[in-house]
Design an enzyme around this catalytic site. Structure first.
Site, PDB file in Angstrom:
ATOM      1  N   GLY A   1       6.564  10.234   2.532  1.00 21.30           N
ATOM      2  CA  GLY A   1       6.431  10.793   1.120  1.00 21.30           C
ATOM      3  C   GLY A   1       5.208  11.489   0.670  1.00 21.30           C
ATOM      4  O   GLY A   1       4.473  11.086  -0.241  1.00 21.30           O
TER       5      GLY A   1
ATOM      6  N   ASP B   1       8.537  14.487   3.838  1.00 19.90           N
ATOM      7  CA  ASP B   1       9.127  14.032   2.345  1.00 19.90           C
ATOM      8  C   ASP B   1      10.477  14.682   2.255  1.00 19.90           C
ATOM      9  O   ASP B   1      11.031  15.047   3.404  1.00 19.90           O
ATOM     10  CB  ASP B   1       8.128  14.971   1.330  1.00 19.90           C
TER      11      ASP B   1
ATOM     12  N   GLY C   1      13.320  15.004   5.236  1.00 22.73           N
ATOM     13  CA  GLY C   1      14.333  14.129   5.737  1.00 22.73           C
ATOM     14  C   GLY C   1      14.338  13.129   4.639  1.00 22.73           C
ATOM     15  O   GLY C   1      13.843  13.168   3.390  1.00 22.73           O
ATOM     16  N   ASP C   2      14.960  12.013   5.037  1.00 19.50           N
ATOM     17  CA  ASP C   2      15.034  10.796   4.257  1.00 19.50           C
ATOM     18  C   ASP C   2      14.665   9.521   4.796  1.00 19.50           C
ATOM     19  O   ASP C   2      14.920   9.002   5.769  1.00 19.50           O
ATOM     20  CB  ASP C   2      16.616  10.785   3.613  1.00 19.50           C
ATOM     21  N   PHE C   3      13.711   8.706   4.096  1.00 15.02           N
ATOM     22  CA  PHE C   3      12.918   7.941   4.628  1.00 15.02           C
ATOM     23  C   PHE C   3      13.906   6.369   4.473  1.00 15.02           C
ATOM     24  O   PHE C   3      13.479   5.296   5.195  1.00 15.02           O
ATOM     25  CB  PHE C   3      11.629   7.121   4.143  1.00 15.02           C
TER      26      PHE C   3
ATOM     27  N   LYS D   1       1.473   6.076   0.799  1.00 18.01           N
ATOM     28  CA  LYS D   1       0.642   5.836  -0.364  1.00 18.01           C
ATOM     29  C   LYS D   1       1.387   5.897  -1.584  1.00 18.01           C
ATOM     30  O   LYS D   1       1.817   6.904  -1.987  1.00 18.01           O
ATOM     31  CB  LYS D   1      -0.487   7.154  -0.327  1.00 18.01           C
TER      32      LYS D   1
ATOM     33  N   HIS E   1       5.569   0.859  -3.894  1.00 15.56           N
ATOM     34  CA  HIS E   1       5.633  -0.224  -5.507  1.00 15.56           C
ATOM     35  C   HIS E   1       6.397   0.785  -6.248  1.00 15.56           C
ATOM     36  O   HIS E   1       6.841   0.397  -7.500  1.00 15.56           O
ATOM     37  CB  HIS E   1       4.285   0.061  -6.081  1.00 15.56           C
TER      38      HIS E   1
END
Length: 354
Positions: free
Chosen positions: A194, A218, A244-246, A259, A263
């Protein structure tokens, strides 16, 4: 009759009444604090401080420059001058103070104020009482008619632009500090999950020449937009952008950096993200999570608690305590290896994924 006793009783009653009056005033002041935050936002949006960089100006001149009603603008600036944002140097003539000068010249701070103080964020808090009562938030759907904040931003390019400028501003502000909190020289491949524009990854490569490969990861949309806008913060040949897609798959690495990512998500989503990273983390690799550790002894405990409410209301996210980080790590097959400066959680794999 003891007159001195009567006097003491009277003074005690007056003192108690005065204390209660002060407490009442404080509570009211807290309740109407949004008057000040909205006024600051309008001043930033109109860039009033920038127009005063070359010297003081009358309200009439400023109103012409920013396209505002002169009487309303005067009342705004008069109010802000009471909290040291602008100074009325003569009747209806204003100049910058050190605070408003900072607002003018620090465009990162300006970007954060414009983003955080915008109309949408105020509307998103309208249902906060419902969130507290139900334990669930539907603020985004109520305001935008879509289920997630990310979808709302896609539908409102200006909102998305202001948000991204704000995130970039906060990154610029924090990156030198964050990059120095941990030694990344022992890793061959580091992936910033990200990572948006790649500012943190560029700084890590600059500081740690031993890193052989740095990947800014990201969504494909973010990566393609970065390329379209010419946003590349490093010419280092070790630097790579990957989309991509985490939740699905990430590049293999010795270290993943997140980072202020986790949250944004509730515990189940965080567990899914961490388990995805687990599958691509090399043996003896580590995950470095830059997020608040909400503990009372932390110097930023108060700020973390308020950010936690904002995360809860807007996106069902949360700031986590040490115990909550340990529980989350355990549930995804990791253990907490280090906790650093109340803002960095370092994870390593357990022997097997539970």
């Amino acid at each position: 009759m003891d007159s001195s006793s009567d006097s003491l009783d009277h003074n005690s009653g007056v003192g108690k009444h005065h204390a209660q009056f002060e407490i009442g005033g404080l509570l009211i002041e807290l309740c109407v604090s949004f008057w000040k935050s909205r006024s600051l936002f309008v001043a930033a949006k109109l860039d009033l401080a920038v127009h005063l960089l070359d010297g003081s100006k009358s309200v009439e001149v400023l109103a012409e420059l920013v396209g505002a009603n002169k009487e309303s603008l005067f009342r705004l600036m008069r109010a802000l001058s009471t909290i040291d944002i602008f100074e009325q140097v003569s009747p209806r003539v204003f100049a910058n103070t050190p605070i408003s000068h900072h607002l003018a010249v620090n465009r990162d701070i300006h970007a954060v104020i414009v983003s955080e103080g915008n109309d949408n964020n105020y509307r998103l808090w309208e249902s906060f009482c419902d969130t507290v009562k139900s334990g669930k938030t539907n603020s985004v759907e109520r305001v935008f008619g879509v289920p997630t904040m990310w979808m709302a931003m896609q539908a409102d390019p200006k909102y998305e632009e202001d948000f991204k400028k704000s995130m970039t501003a906060l990154t610029n502000f924090k990156v030198p500090h964050l990059a120095g909190l941990y030694d990344y020289s022992k890793f061959d491949t580091v992936v910033d999950i990200g990572g948006s524009e790649g500012i943190l990854m560029a700084e890590l490569l600059r500081r740690y020449p031993n890193i052989k490969k740095g990947i800014n990861f990201d969504t494909p949309t973010v990566i393609s937009n970065n390329k379209r806008r010419g946003l590349r913060h490093s010419d280092d040949e070790r630097y790579h952008d990957v989309g991509g897609d985490f939740f699905e798959h990430v590049p293999e690495a010795d270290c993943f950096v997140l980072k202020q990512i986790l949250h944004d998500w509730n515990d189940q989503c965080c567990r899914d993200i961490l388990q995805c990273l687990y599958r691509s983390l090399r043996p003896y690799g580590q995950i470095c999570i830059y997020d608040s550790i909400v503990e009372r002894e932390s110097p930023v405990y108060g700020q973390a608690c308020w950010v936690d409410l904002h995360m809860m209301q807007l996106i069902d996210g949360k700031e986590r305590s040490e115990a909550e980080w340990r529980d989350l790590a355990e549930s995804a097959g990791f253990k907490v290896d280090k906790l650093i400066a109340n803002e960095l959680v370092v994870l390593t794999k357990k022997h097997s994924l539970q």
